[in-house]
Enzyme design. Structure first.
Site, PDB file in Angstrom:
ATOM      1  CE1 TYR A  53      -3.263   2.964   0.733  1.00 49.29           C
ATOM      2  CE2 TYR A  53      -1.880   3.389   2.647  1.00 49.29           C
ATOM      3  CZ  TYR A  53      -2.887   3.780   1.783  1.00 49.29           C
ATOM      4  OH  TYR A  53      -3.490   5.004   1.959  1.00 49.29           O
ATOM      5  CB  VAL A 112      -8.432  10.925   8.260  1.00 48.62           C
ATOM      6  CG1 VAL A 112      -9.629  11.874   8.320  1.00 48.62           C
ATOM      7  CG2 VAL A 112      -7.285  11.558   7.480  1.00 48.62           C
TER       8      VAL A 112
END
Length: 329
Positions: free
Chosen positions: A151, A181
């Site tokens: 990733y 987040v």
């Protein structure tokens, strides 16, 4: 913020996801036209249900790996906010092929379509995972290490493609390296759920959350409203120095996983007193995780005017109310 983006036509990829759906809501509320593109691999239809009848909203269902769809999606668009991705480190370890197809091939498909269509600016979700094994704290945009997961590699490759397309084709790009987040609409379900909603769901079900490691790993947790501000600032930026680069988007403070658990437990305890007696369990660290993360947000502050309005504690109090209303059984 002194001024807002209004009366623009914005394509938001991954528009049914956590960040994407918050961006849809934010920019519709400011008199923009919004097209949301999502294949619902990880996005949720109920995140967009409230906007189905909005006259300035359109949902386009499809996959960014489809080149023809990308060309249709960018037609008539002024700006792109590219949030679509397979965003899990563990998922990328299990299935690096699909992660690469979506995060790299899909990214290039959309970037090339945007350039061909004359889109004004391409703002994309980059990632703090790009810093990899660099031990430096705080993290500064110019210094990265070796990526620790497929990733992370894909997100760094996206930055390279964006810079290359700027040089070759002149398209304006801005990458926003998000740091952990959290907030409303973040899905706690599934094996790849983020830590904050996963902790919240467990606590509200009166189960002990599992902390990966001994709780000392730290992150720069960032409330969703700070990310909304950063995206709008990226679209509004005018000075040449602010364009065609990447920015850390974070709160600029370091919180251990144990501190996060305790603060979230206290915030949820305002709604469910039984939560405050729950203690965490501890499991092994996750492969591919970096031990510590803390952002230097000086570049975003100087060039974009970014001023995070929510620290971790304030953001968790805001998020806890949403989690209680939506996750409590």
């Amino acid at each position: 913020m002194e001024h807002s983006l209004r009366h623009a036509r914005i394509l938001i990829t991954g528009g049914a996801g956590f960040i994407g759906s918050n961006l849809v809501e934010y920019f519709l509320a400011r008199d923009n036209e919004v097209v949301a593109l999502d294949n619902f691999m990880t996005g949720r239809r109920d995140n967009l249900a409230g906007y189905a009848a909005h006259p300035a909203f359109r949902l386009l269902e499809g996959d960014i790996r489809d080149r023809q769809l990308c060309r249709r999606a960018v037609d008539g668009i002024d700006y792109i906010l590219h949030e679509a991705a397979l965003g899990s480190v563990p998922r990328s370890l299990r299935d690096p092929v699909t992660t690469t197809e979506v995060n790299v091939s899909g990214f290039v498909n959309l970037l090339f379509a945007a350039q061909a269509a004359g889109v004004k600016r391409f703002v994309y979700a980059a990632s703090s995972s790009t810093y990899g094994n660099s031990p430096a704290l705080p993290k500064r945009e110019e210094t990265i290490g070796k990526p620790l997961s497929p990733y992370a590699i894909t997100k760094y490759v996206d930055e390279l493609f964006a810079a290359n397309f700027t040089e070759l084709y002149g398209i304006e790009t801005i990458g926003l390296r998000y740091f952990n987040v959290f907030g409303r609409r973040q899905d706690p379900q599934g094996a790849y759920a983020a830590v904050v909603p996963k902790f919240a769901a467990a606590l509200l079900q009166h189960r002990p959350p599992v902390i990966n490691g001994d709780g000392s790993y730290s992150r720069d947790f960032t409330y969703i409203d700070n990310v909304l501000q950063a995206n709008e600032l990226a679209l509004l930026a005018e000075c040449p120095e602010a364009l065609n680069t990447v920015y850390n988007i974070a709160g600029g403070e370091r919180t251990t996983l144990l501190q996060l658990f305790q603060a979230l437990r206290d915030s949820l305890g305002r709604f469910d007193p039984a939560v405050v007696a729950i203690e965490p369990q501890y499991g092994p660290p996750r492969p591919g995780d970096i031990p510590h993360s803390l952002a230097d947000i000086g570049k975003a502050r100087t060039l974009l005017g970014y001023r995070p309005q929510f620290d971790v504690q304030t953001g968790l109090r805001q998020a806890a109310e949403w989690y209680y209303r939506h996750l409590a059984e």
